[in-house]
Design an enzyme around this catalytic site. Structure first.
Site, PDB file in Angstrom:
ATOM      1  N   HIS A 311      33.661  42.168  46.503  1.00  0.00           N
ATOM      2  CA  HIS A 311      33.444  43.352  45.673  1.00  0.00           C
ATOM      3  C   HIS A 311      33.315  44.572  46.560  1.00  0.00           C
ATOM      4  O   HIS A 311      32.760  44.478  47.653  1.00  0.00           O
ATOM      5  CB  HIS A 311      32.170  43.186  44.833  1.00  0.00           C
ATOM      6  CG  HIS A 311      32.121  44.126  43.675  1.00  0.00           C
ATOM      7  ND1 HIS A 311      31.632  45.403  43.785  1.00  0.00           N
ATOM      8  CD2 HIS A 311      32.544  43.973  42.405  1.00  0.00           C
ATOM      9  CE1 HIS A 311      31.751  45.988  42.610  1.00  0.00           C
ATOM     10  NE2 HIS A 311      32.295  45.162  41.755  1.00  0.00           N
ATOM     11  N   ASP A 369      33.422  37.659  37.750  1.00  0.00           N
ATOM     12  CA  ASP A 369      34.604  36.998  37.190  1.00  0.00           C
ATOM     13  C   ASP A 369      34.768  35.556  37.637  1.00  0.00           C
ATOM     14  O   ASP A 369      35.612  34.837  37.118  1.00  0.00           O
ATOM     15  CB  ASP A 369      35.862  37.795  37.565  1.00  0.00           C
ATOM     16  CG  ASP A 369      35.915  39.089  36.786  1.00  0.00           C
ATOM     17  OD1 ASP A 369      35.419  39.097  35.659  1.00  0.00           O
ATOM     18  OD2 ASP A 369      36.427  40.075  37.322  1.00  0.00           O
TER      19      ASP A 369
HETATM   20  N1  CMC Z   1      39.625  36.582  49.383  1.00  0.00           N
HETATM   21  C1  CMC Z   1      39.949  36.636  50.697  1.00  0.00           C
HETATM   22  N2  CMC Z   1      39.695  37.714  51.465  1.00  0.00           N
HETATM   23  C2  CMC Z   1      39.109  38.774  50.908  1.00  0.00           C
HETATM   24  C3  CMC Z   1      38.753  38.795  49.524  1.00  0.00           C
HETATM   25  C4  CMC Z   1      39.028  37.636  48.769  1.00  0.00           C
HETATM   26  N3  CMC Z   1      38.712  37.593  47.465  1.00  0.00           N
HETATM   27  N4  CMC Z   1      38.200  39.980  49.228  1.00  0.00           N
HETATM   28  C5  CMC Z   1      38.204  40.698  50.344  1.00  0.00           C
HETATM   29  N5  CMC Z   1      38.755  39.968  51.375  1.00  0.00           N
HETATM   30  C6  CMC Z   1      38.851  40.363  52.788  1.00  0.00           C
HETATM   31  C7  CMC Z   1      39.993  41.345  53.019  1.00  0.00           C
HETATM   32  O1  CMC Z   1      41.186  40.675  53.354  1.00  0.00           O
HETATM   33  C8  CMC Z   1      39.449  42.173  54.149  1.00  0.00           C
HETATM   34  O2  CMC Z   1      39.520  41.416  55.322  1.00  0.00           O
HETATM   35  P1  CMC Z   1      39.842  42.171  56.742  1.00  0.00           P
HETATM   36  O3  CMC Z   1      38.703  43.085  56.983  1.00  0.00           O
HETATM   37  O4  CMC Z   1      39.953  41.057  57.736  1.00  0.00           O
HETATM   38  O5  CMC Z   1      41.157  42.893  56.555  1.00  0.00           O
HETATM   39  C9  CMC Z   1      37.951  42.285  53.828  1.00  0.00           C
HETATM   40  O6  CMC Z   1      37.653  41.087  53.080  1.00  0.00           O
HETATM   41  C10 CMC Z   1      37.594  43.519  52.997  1.00  0.00           C
HETATM   42  O7  CMC Z   1      38.434  43.541  51.854  1.00  0.00           O
HETATM   43  P2  CMC Z   1      38.996  44.852  51.169  1.00  0.00           P
HETATM   44  O8  CMC Z   1      40.208  44.499  50.380  1.00  0.00           O
HETATM   45  O9  CMC Z   1      39.118  45.928  52.209  1.00  0.00           O
HETATM   46  O10 CMC Z   1      37.769  45.201  50.223  1.00  0.00           O
HETATM   47  P3  CMC Z   1      37.807  46.127  48.957  1.00  0.00           P
HETATM   48  O11 CMC Z   1      36.449  46.653  48.796  1.00  0.00           O
HETATM   49  O12 CMC Z   1      38.924  47.121  49.076  1.00  0.00           O
HETATM   50  O13 CMC Z   1      38.209  45.126  47.782  1.00  0.00           O
HETATM   51  C11 CMC Z   1      38.106  43.634  45.953  1.00  0.00           C
HETATM   52  C12 CMC Z   1      37.325  44.625  46.852  1.00  0.00           C
HETATM   53  C13 CMC Z   1      37.241  43.239  44.768  1.00  0.00           C
HETATM   54  C14 CMC Z   1      39.381  44.321  45.416  1.00  0.00           C
HETATM   55  C15 CMC Z   1      38.480  42.404  46.806  1.00  0.00           C
HETATM   56  O14 CMC Z   1      37.313  41.760  47.270  1.00  0.00           O
HETATM   57  C16 CMC Z   1      39.351  41.401  46.024  1.00  0.00           C
HETATM   58  O15 CMC Z   1      40.572  41.560  45.982  1.00  0.00           O
HETATM   59  N6  CMC Z   1      38.716  40.361  45.396  1.00  0.00           N
HETATM   60  C17 CMC Z   1      39.445  39.423  44.566  1.00  0.00           C
HETATM   61  C18 CMC Z   1      39.695  40.065  43.206  1.00  0.00           C
HETATM   62  C19 CMC Z   1      38.436  40.098  42.367  1.00  0.00           C
HETATM   63  O16 CMC Z   1      37.724  39.105  42.244  1.00  0.00           O
HETATM   64  N7  CMC Z   1      38.210  41.245  41.731  1.00  0.00           N
HETATM   65  C20 CMC Z   1      37.099  41.393  40.775  1.00  0.00           C
HETATM   66  C21 CMC Z   1      36.109  42.431  41.175  1.00  0.00           C
HETATM   67  S1  CMC Z   1      34.610  42.302  40.174  1.00  0.00           S
HETATM   68  C22 CMC Z   1      35.130  42.716  38.573  1.00  0.00           C
HETATM   69  C23 CMC Z   1      35.503  44.131  38.456  1.00  0.00           C
HETATM   70  O17 CMC Z   1      34.674  44.997  38.777  1.00  0.00           O
HETATM   71  O18 CMC Z   1      36.609  44.412  37.986  1.00  0.00           O
END
Ligand code: CMC
Length: 434
Positions: A311, A369
């Site tokens: 998140h 989720d």
């Molecule tokens: N699985 C594997 N790696 C992950 C995941 C994941 N679910 N989430 C983040 N990472 C890694 C990402 O690859 C990055 O690694 P590195 O620093 O080595 O490049 C690091 O963690 C930080 O990730 P980010 O994408 O820069 O983080 P963000 O804050 O931009 O993204 C997120 C947040 C929710 C989009 C992401 O965690 C994600 O895609 N999660 C899966 C989708 C999900 O469950 N979304 C629901 C969010 S809660 C409901 C809502 O509010 O809608």
């Protein structure tokens, strides 16, 4: 306002400039850089809004490190057990929990707005039956402004209130209609003697041939899903609603934009994606295959993520995920599905991920989720409808935030700036020379 300031110095000869430091009631201070451009001719650069507060708000507070979520100051853990969804709607919209009389009036007004204009059935018929429910919902919500033109003036507080009641009341009706349409069953009209959530379940699962006996434990579970998803401060869809409404467009159009944004798998679409992921792992061999899946999720070239994990704000266990897991136990127990293989798989996956250094070091925990799909599946909601359920719940948050923005004296049309990296000025060559 405080008398504390932040001073920015530059290495390019621009003189130091000082900005006020604003302090909220809780949470990090913010540097008020609104005069940065006029003072320096420079913008800030913050794609993804990693360090930018786009507004001030008094609705929802998240402490991502503690894993804390408050609606108008009340912890989500208390609201989830002491209130129903419509009380939470009232709280988000009006700032305080309703008294018994206020609750009665609010329930009455929402209940009496649940029917949709009969003509909307014909509009629905234009869609393919296999259309994704979020595609249908985006269109249907946008169309509300065509069916209810008497409540589209966003600058009129009374019209905003009426559109709020309409949206909260009609969203479940539209989602149930989208579902019935997709399975070729007749629409079920709302029934005013049922609760908000009970009525929705009946519109989903009853047919004219056979009524649906609403089970209390399932109503409670879905009502809790609604409460947990009702608002989440300045997330992508809420920011979309704010930006869209900042142009002065009508509330129905702005909420339709929110629905469209919510659909994405990084946001509301994650509940559908998380359950599909569990199905895929199960198909490939279940618990024994978790290791392989985790390896793929860690591989940056795979494009695979552990859906329902991670998140932007929570760097600790999402408090909504804890409550959802509790509900999962309750629902599966009650339905005699305690051995549900998908739930077992989800718990095993969570355990393994939480022990893996990749997830630990990045502070990736289950989000709401991760478990909500299992609960929705047990209720009988088809996977493709999960995000639409999230949209029903979040509608109140979107409206509360939209109302707050429009009532804010500092409100202006939203207009981000950019760092331009394209071609500088050049002239158009004639066709034969390109
Ligand atoms: N699985 C594997 N790696 C992950 C995941 C994941 N679910 N989430 C983040 N990472 C890694 C990402 O690859 C990055 O690694 P590195 O620093 O080595 O490049 C690091 O963690 C930080 O990730 P980010 O994408 O820069 O983080 P963000 O804050 O931009 O993204 C997120 C947040 C929710 C989009 C992401 O965690 C994600 O895609 N999660 C899966 C989708 C999900 O469950 N979304 C629901 C969010 S809660 C409901 C809502 O509010 O809608």
């Amino acid at each position: 306002m405080t008398d504390r300031t932040a001073t920015l110095t530059f290495s390019d000869g621009t003189g130091p400039v000082t900005f006020p430091l604003l302090t909220g009631n809780i949470g990090p201070d913010v540097i008020d850089i609104r005069t940065l451009y006029t003072k320096t001719g420079k913008f800030t650069y913050d794609p993804g809004f990693l360090s930018t507060a786009a507004c001030s708000s008094a609705i929802t507070y998240i402490d991502g490190d503690k894993g804390e979520l408050l609606y108008r100051g009340y912890p989500i853990e208390e609201l989830a057990v002491k209130c129903d969804y419509l009380e939470v709607c009232y709280l988000l919209l009006y700032g305080e929990l309703p008294t018994a009389k206020q609750k009665e009036d609010f329930v009455d007004v929402v209940t009496h707005h649940t029917m949709v204009n009969e003509q909307m059935q014909f509009f629905m018929r234009g869609f393919r039956r296999d259309a994704h429910p979020m595609a249908v919902l985006t269109g249907m919500v946008g169309a509300l402004s065509a069916f209810y033109p008497d409540s589209i003036n966003v600058h009129d507080a009374r019209q905003r209130d009426i559109s709020a009641h309409r949206l909260i009341a009609k969203m479940p009706t539209l989602v149930a209609m989208a579902y019935k349409y997709s399975v070729g069953q007749p629409y079920m009209y709302p029934r005013n003697d049922l609760s908000y959530t009970g009525n929705f379940m009946r519109m989903m699962f009853a047919t004219p041939c056979e009524d649906y006996k609403v089970k209390d434990v399932l109503v409670r579970a879905l009502d809790r899903i609604f409460i947990l998803h009702a608002d989440h401060e300045q997330n992508a869809s809420t920011s979309t609603v704010r930006l869209c409404a900042s142009s002065g467009t009508n509330p129905f159009a702005a909420i339709a934009a929110g629905v469209a944004c919510l659909w994405g798998p990084a946001h509301g679409g994650a509940n559908e994606a998380a359950l599909n992921m569990l199905y895929d792992i199960q198909k490939e061999g279940g618990v024994a295959k978790i290791g392989d899946f985790i390896a793929k999720a860690k591989d940056k070239n795979s494009n695979v993520r552990l859906m329902g994990f991670g998140h932007r704000v929570y760097k600790n266990y999402d408090p909504r995920a804890k409550l959802m897991r509790e509900t999962c136990y309750e629902v599966l127990d009650e339905l005699g599905l305690g051995d549900d293989p998908l739930f077992k798989l989800a718990m095993a996956l969570e355990k393994i991920a939480l022990e893996d250094d990749y997830f630990v070091s990045r502070k990736l925990y289950p989000n709401v989720d991760f478990y909500s799909g299992i609960v929705q599946k047990a209720i009988g909601i088809p996977v493709s409808l999960f995000t639409a359920i999230f949209a029903v719940a979040r509608t109140v948050g979107w409206i509360a935030q939209l109302n707050e923005m429009v009532s804010d004296p500092e409100y202006k049309i939203g207009r981000p700036r950019q760092l331009f990296t394209g071609s500088t000025r050049r002239s158009v060559p004639p066709l034969e020379k390109r």
